[in-house]
Design a protein around this motif. Structure first.
Motif, PDB file in Angstrom:
ATOM      1  N   ASP A   1       4.338   3.966  -3.308  1.00 14.05           N
ATOM      2  CA  ASP A   1       4.827   5.276  -3.751  1.00 14.05           C
ATOM      3  C   ASP A   1       5.986   5.737  -2.872  1.00 14.05           C
ATOM      4  O   ASP A   1       7.043   6.153  -3.370  1.00 14.05           O
ATOM      5  CB  ASP A   1       3.691   6.297  -3.711  1.00 14.05           C
ATOM      6  CG  ASP A   1       4.053   7.599  -4.422  1.00 14.05           C
ATOM      7  OD1 ASP A   1       5.097   7.625  -5.120  1.00 14.05           O
ATOM      8  OD2 ASP A   1       3.300   8.583  -4.300  1.00 14.05           O
TER       9      ASP A   1
ATOM     10  N   PHE B   1      -1.088  -3.755  -9.432  1.00 14.21           N
ATOM     11  CA  PHE B   1      -1.232  -2.316  -9.191  1.00 14.21           C
ATOM     12  C   PHE B   1      -1.857  -1.660 -10.425  1.00 14.21           C
ATOM     13  O   PHE B   1      -1.628  -2.094 -11.553  1.00 14.21           O
ATOM     14  CB  PHE B   1       0.125  -1.645  -8.958  1.00 14.21           C
ATOM     15  CG  PHE B   1       0.913  -2.197  -7.811  1.00 14.21           C
ATOM     16  CD1 PHE B   1       0.915  -1.563  -6.583  1.00 14.21           C
ATOM     17  CD2 PHE B   1       1.655  -3.361  -7.960  1.00 14.21           C
ATOM     18  CE1 PHE B   1       1.659  -2.063  -5.519  1.00 14.21           C
ATOM     19  CE2 PHE B   1       2.390  -3.879  -6.914  1.00 14.21           C
ATOM     20  CZ  PHE B   1       2.397  -3.227  -5.689  1.00 14.21           C
TER      21      PHE B   1
ATOM     22  N   GLU C   1     -12.848   5.508 -12.445  1.00 17.59           N
ATOM     23  CA  GLU C   1     -12.500   4.110 -12.170  1.00 17.59           C
ATOM     24  C   GLU C   1     -13.057   3.244 -13.296  1.00 17.59           C
ATOM     25  O   GLU C   1     -13.957   2.429 -13.115  1.00 17.59           O
ATOM     26  CB  GLU C   1     -13.065   3.687 -10.811  1.00 17.59           C
ATOM     27  CG  GLU C   1     -12.497   4.437  -9.629  1.00 17.59           C
ATOM     28  CD  GLU C   1     -11.018   4.159  -9.436  1.00 17.59           C
ATOM     29  OE1 GLU C   1     -10.567   3.029  -9.732  1.00 17.59           O
ATOM     30  OE2 GLU C   1     -10.294   5.081  -8.995  1.00 17.59           O
TER      31      GLU C   1
ATOM     32  N   LYS D   1      -1.580   2.571  -7.219  1.00 15.44           N
ATOM     33  CA  LYS D   1      -2.598   2.041  -6.313  1.00 15.44           C
ATOM     34  C   LYS D   1      -2.530   0.518  -6.285  1.00 15.44           C
ATOM     35  O   LYS D   1      -2.640  -0.139  -7.317  1.00 15.44           O
ATOM     36  CB  LYS D   1      -3.989   2.492  -6.754  1.00 15.44           C
ATOM     37  CG  LYS D   1      -5.107   1.990  -5.838  1.00 15.44           C
ATOM     38  CD  LYS D   1      -6.463   2.448  -6.339  1.00 15.44           C
ATOM     39  CE  LYS D   1      -7.578   1.928  -5.432  1.00 15.44           C
ATOM     40  NZ  LYS D   1      -8.922   2.344  -5.932  1.00 15.44           N
ATOM     41  N   TYR D   2      -2.356  -0.035  -5.096  1.00 15.96           N
ATOM     42  CA  TYR D   2      -2.298  -1.486  -4.942  1.00 15.96           C
ATOM     43  C   TYR D   2      -3.707  -2.057  -4.991  1.00 15.96           C
ATOM     44  O   TYR D   2      -4.589  -1.633  -4.246  1.00 15.96           O
ATOM     45  CB  TYR D   2      -1.616  -1.848  -3.624  1.00 15.96           C
ATOM     46  CG  TYR D   2      -1.638  -3.325  -3.298  1.00 15.96           C
ATOM     47  CD1 TYR D   2      -1.120  -4.249  -4.186  1.00 15.96           C
ATOM     48  CD2 TYR D   2      -2.173  -3.783  -2.095  1.00 15.96           C
ATOM     49  CE1 TYR D   2      -1.134  -5.601  -3.897  1.00 15.96           C
ATOM     50  CE2 TYR D   2      -2.183  -5.131  -1.782  1.00 15.96           C
ATOM     51  CZ  TYR D   2      -1.667  -6.039  -2.696  1.00 15.96           C
ATOM     52  OH  TYR D   2      -1.684  -7.382  -2.397  1.00 15.96           O
ATOM     53  N   LEU D   3      -3.909  -3.051  -5.874  1.00 15.14           N
ATOM     54  CA  LEU D   3      -5.249  -3.613  -6.070  1.00 15.14           C
ATOM     55  C   LEU D   3      -5.447  -4.963  -5.405  1.00 15.14           C
ATOM     56  O   LEU D   3      -6.579  -5.327  -5.075  1.00 15.14           O
ATOM     57  CB  LEU D   3      -5.540  -3.746  -7.575  1.00 15.14           C
ATOM     58  CG  LEU D   3      -5.538  -2.450  -8.383  1.00 15.14           C
ATOM     59  CD1 LEU D   3      -5.850  -2.749  -9.846  1.00 15.14           C
ATOM     60  CD2 LEU D   3      -6.547  -1.459  -7.815  1.00 15.14           C
TER      61      LEU D   3
ATOM     62  N   GLU E   1       0.835  -1.209   0.000  1.00 12.70           N
ATOM     63  CA  GLU E   1       0.000   0.000   0.000  1.00 12.70           C
ATOM     64  C   GLU E   1       0.870   1.261   0.000  1.00 12.70           C
ATOM     65  O   GLU E   1       0.417   2.332  -0.403  1.00 12.70           O
ATOM     66  CB  GLU E   1      -0.914   0.015   1.226  1.00 12.70           C
ATOM     67  CG  GLU E   1      -1.926  -1.124   1.292  1.00 12.70           C
ATOM     68  CD  GLU E   1      -3.154  -0.857   0.444  1.00 12.70           C
ATOM     69  OE1 GLU E   1      -3.225   0.228  -0.154  1.00 12.70           O
ATOM     70  OE2 GLU E   1      -4.035  -1.740   0.395  1.00 12.70           O
TER      71      GLU E   1
END
Length: 392
Positions: free
Chosen positions: A126, A232, A363, A236-238, A123
């Motif tokens: 970055d 990602f 999104e 953003k980690y998915l 998470e």
């Protein structure tokens, strides 16, 4: 004449003297090796582990004897000749600084080969990438992995024949890729590029320590293995997908080299060596809705026929299996908000006006019915098996 010759000799002598004096003076200005560092005074971190717990970063450094870095094939009297250090801090740099506090020598990242990030720290990707980039000695050729295991477990796995720890998937994934292609680990350079790319989906290979398949002296060995992918979208980690869930990604991997797939029919079965898989995406529009065609062209040779099968049955079975894996991976990704086939990025690159209007800042996800998957398989060689119409 004699006076002129004498004068000429004096001029030449003066020039030689001046040159010698200048040379002697210049040597006084040369700086010695005031910053020379002996190898025995340096600990080279070959792998860096990153975790995030209780609001702080945890940095793990794996060091290996310098001699082992140069000779990965040499046998070692100690089957696990590694040292692991741990530091904590509010940032990557502060955690690294804390790690140096207890170091018995200078800690250097100039031979950093691998970065492993624990799943709960993804998470913070970055901040992690920013911290790594601020290290002067960081190398963009280093590989990057994720893991659900503890960093200590990954860093203390076993190797075959007591070889150097550098002979492991964490450091050398190429031999595995040549036998069983799935997801090629990214380098830091590729990760930096793709994580910053608009609408881009990035995958990190998931590393684990498997102890269920190999033993030595009746004791289980912990062997590194790639078990899935971390996904990602930009920074953003998915989430995570197992190898089974992400099996379709194998066939669109541009680095694909080899995989054995079982072909089946009502008449029998066969094992097929697939040696090539190339994919492309075509986009068309119906009204304001994009539609995609994913084409996968494969080739391979028949390695084994377990029961009678003819060539048409083998081709049909392989095409159906690969298409099913691709469709399953695509739909599984959508349920987790993942555009695994990078369809939005395709719009960004080739249909920018549409992407800017319909996708940018939203999104956006493709719908299940917006893709058509076409798989073609070509048998390049049937070996010693005569694949006639009856499969005999």
């Amino acid at each position: 004449m004699k006076h002129a010759a004498a004068q000429s000799r004096r001029v030449k002598l003066w020039k030689k003297s001046a040159a010698l004096i200048s040379l002697l003076i210049s040597t006084l200005l040369l700086q010695g090796c005031w910053d020379e560092i002996n190898l025995q005074d340096v600990s080279y971190i070959s792998a860096l582990g990153i975790d995030f717990k209780d609001g702080k970063y945890e940095i793990y450094g794996q060091t290996i004897k310098f001699g082992l870095i140069a000779k990965t094939e040499s046998l070692q009297p100690d089957p696990n000749p590694v040292w692991i250090g741990r530091g904590t801090g509010d940032s990557i740099l502060l955690a690294l600084n804390n790690l140096t506090r207890s170091g018995q020598s200078i800690l250097s990242l100039e031979h950093l080969k691998t970065v492993v990030i624990q799943a709960r720290a993804l998470e913070k990707i970055d901040d992690i990438m920013d911290g790594l980039n601020r290290q002067r000695a960081s190398r963009y050729t280093s590989l990057i992995y994720g893991t659900k295991d503890t960093i200590e477990k990954i860093f203390t796995t076993d190797t075959f024949y007591d070889q150097s720890p550098l002979n492991s998937i964490m450091y050398m994934p190429q031999p595995l890729e040549g036998q069983r292609s799935f997801i090629r680990p990214s380098s830091l350079q590729v990760a930096v590029q793709t994580l910053k790319e608009p609408a881009m989906v990035t995958t990190f290979a998931a590393l684990t320590a498997n102890e269920n398949q190999w033993t030595r002296k009746k004791l289980p060995l912990q062997i590194q293995m790639i078990e899935g992918v971390f996904v990602f979208k930009e920074l953003k980690y998915l989430g995570y997908l197992s190898e089974e869930e992400a099996s379709g990604l194998r066939w669109i991997n541009p680095e694909f080299k080899h995989f054995i797939l079982k072909a089946e029919s009502e008449h029998g079965s066969a094992a097929v060596n697939i040696s090539s898989s190339k994919s492309s995406i075509q986009t068309s529009f119906k009204g304001n809705s994009p539609n995609f065609v994913l084409k996968v062209k494969m080739s391979g040779a028949v390695a084994e026929v377990l029961k009678n099968m003819n060539e048409d049955e083998i081709v049909a079975s392989i095409e159906a299996k690969v298409k099913q894996q691709l469709e399953s991976t695509y739909r599984k990704g959508l349920t987790k908000g993942m555009d695994l086939f990078r369809l939005e990025h395709n719009l960004y690159r080739y249909h920018y006006a549409f992407w800017k209007k319909e996708c940018k800042g939203k999104e956006w996800l493709p719908k299940p019915e917006q893709i058509n998957i076409v798989v073609k398989f070509n048998v390049t060689h049937s070996g010693n098996f005569g694949l006639d119409e009856d499969g005999t």
